[in-house]
Design an enzyme around this catalytic site. Sequence first.
Site, PDB file in Angstrom:
ATOM      1  N   ARG A 167      -8.694   4.744 -16.875  1.00  0.00           N
ATOM      2  CA  ARG A 167      -7.765   5.148 -18.115  1.00  0.00           C
ATOM      3  C   ARG A 167      -8.082   6.196 -19.010  1.00  0.00           C
ATOM      4  NH1 ARG A 167      -4.760   0.185 -18.513  1.00  0.00           N
ATOM      5  NH2 ARG A 167      -3.499   1.617 -19.722  1.00  0.00           N
ATOM      6  N   LYS A 426       0.308  -7.037   8.945  1.00  0.00           N
ATOM      7  CA  LYS A 426       0.394  -8.270   8.134  1.00  0.00           C
ATOM      8  C   LYS A 426      -0.431  -9.330   8.881  1.00  0.00           C
ATOM      9  CE  LYS A 426       3.460  -7.637   5.027  1.00  0.00           C
ATOM     10  NZ  LYS A 426       3.480  -7.990   3.931  1.00  0.00           N
TER      11      LYS A 426
END
Length: 639
Positions: A167, A426
């Site tokens: 951040r 997947k």
Amino acid sequence: MKILEPITIGGVTFKNRLLLPPLTTGYEAKDGSISAQSRAFYTRLAQGGVGYIVLGDVAPIRSFAPTPKLFDDSQIESFRLLADSVHAYGAKLGVQIFHPEYDVDALNLMFANGEQDKVRARLHHDMDNFVNEVTEEALMEILKKMCACAVRAQKAGIDAIQVHGDRLVGALCSTKMNYRTDKFGGSLENRTRFALMLVKALREAVPEMIIEYKLPVVTPTLGKGGIDETDAPQFARLLEEAGVHMLHVAQANHTGNLADTIPPMGVQPYCFFADIAGTVKQAVTIPVSTSGRIIDPEMAEELLEAGRVDMVGIGRALLADPDWINKAAAGKAKSIIRCIGCNEGCVDAVMSGGFIACVVNAENGFEESRIIIQTNVKKKVVVIGGGPAGLEAARVAAIKGHHVTLIEKDTKLGGQLNIADKPPRKSEIRRTVEDLEHAILSNGVVLRLGEKATTERILAMAPEAVIVAVGATNFIPPISGVNGPNVCDAWKVLADEQNVSGRVAVIGGGMVGCETAEYLAEQGCKVSIVEMRDKIAGEIGPTVLPTMLELFNKHGVAQFTEHKVTNITVGELICEEPNGKVVKIPCDYVVMASGSHPEKFDTTALSDHGISVVKVGDCSKVSNISHAIKTGYDAANAL
Ligand SMILES: Cc1cc2nc3c(=O)[nH]c(=O)nc-3n(C[C@H](O)[C@H](O)[C@H](O)COP(=O)(O)O)c2cc1C
Ligand code: SF4
């Protein structure tokens, strides 16, 4: 096991080496206080044996972001209740303090004035520029607010402060984001100045607390905010000198590509940040932890055995099974329900304004209301269907103490998961089938595979309750030419029951259509996706989509949105654009992926015999794995 050994840091003993890394959950109250939902979630994890819990993204200011906030003394009580609650199970609690990479005060003012357009524009601007525009005076104010937040955390009985090294702090450290020319920009010393000032100020503000630093490392290919990989060891040493007690080395978040930060299945290897953490560990004497796709106890144990880290962060895997640690400690690691890395119920849910609710754990996010309670009245229960809904129903009914038989017409369990795990990246979906199969067998469920569940057969078993979980079938719309020899069914293609090659047009750009397109493109087909809506992949989340689109790009998968298919001929797909223009797409094969519909199962005769019957999963409403697991759980838990 090393993962279960205690460790003492800054005079505080953690009961084991396993920690929950910071996760923004979406559970908190609007003002950022800890809600009952949030407390129940963390308490459940503490109950499951985790040694250290870090609350993600705790803001020291009032902001509109859906994260915890501790900017006012009135909020201390809610944090204190949480600290007491997790302490009762022997876990330590930390708060990750962060400041966003935007001007919160300016945005709050625009919000208050109802200027939504201005808010959006300012946010967009600030995400790239605030780090370069924020004044030194404002930075010092932010530092003070972060220290005040830490003091409140201490009053709440919290054990540790984790400085969020991403951040705003990470943007300042970053060579990719910080272009300042003052004392906070340029050299490593300048870019890390604020981070080190903050650490020192925190040590003074809360001298008795543990100060941890989340060290997000930017690699040549991953991440933006944080410290460059080459500078990480030196910065780690500076942090240690400044008084940091422990380091959490992980991939940068928020300021990088989300698919990098919180990688879904198949994008990054397991333990993908452990090497970098190991390098940092060699540079310091303080304990180092890491997180990132550490799925099972064996992986965590190996990291500690190899001396790469001192503690191990288990994030999503604890959402999937909060008892992960207790099961490992009891020698029952095989009974852990493992995270599949889908990101649907956690990251995607939070990104779309919801809260974390893991797709394979119906209790996650609902810890207060979903609890399995042993039954006093054991019933004979038949579950029809061995897909995720049926497996979960059988698991929960058996744990409750009922006598459960599961009947599946196929010779293997898994239902649609047996094709969902076929597209590229997947394969980890397979874990859910393996784990649920293990769970039902170890809880005494009688399995009858390869048997069609007719009403007569069920009645002959004389059950008191039947849970119907017969799934769905692929929907084939009545388009002219749909019965031609060149037309295939996406489900059968994925199951390898039908083969296609050459130019393939996939009708339907939803999840099944897009994944089938990926699967075929990887096999060398020249694929076109044809979709009636204005975009494809609408239900695919922001951490999964970028990789899929990259693959489409790589293989030149053509996308025809707002195209309505009117006719299929041998060699061509005829479509119509919204303006009526006819478009012909040359193709050797057409693959139908335009949705599915519930499989029918007539329950009248069963109900007429006084048997309680309930439908779960796709046969009750076509949806996703999360719906399958939750409806299976709820139906069984209600017995
Ligand atoms: C839903 C979600 C929210 C997250 N929020 C934060 C956060 O607030 N702060 C942070 O530093 N990392 C955050 N992360 C990153 C995690 O701390 C962790 O690094 C990442 O999930 C990889 O670990 P895992 O594979 O064990 O989940 C978040 C991850 C998830 C899944
Ligand atoms: S929703 Fe998916 S990625 Fe998230 S914790 Fe659950 S299984 Fe893992």
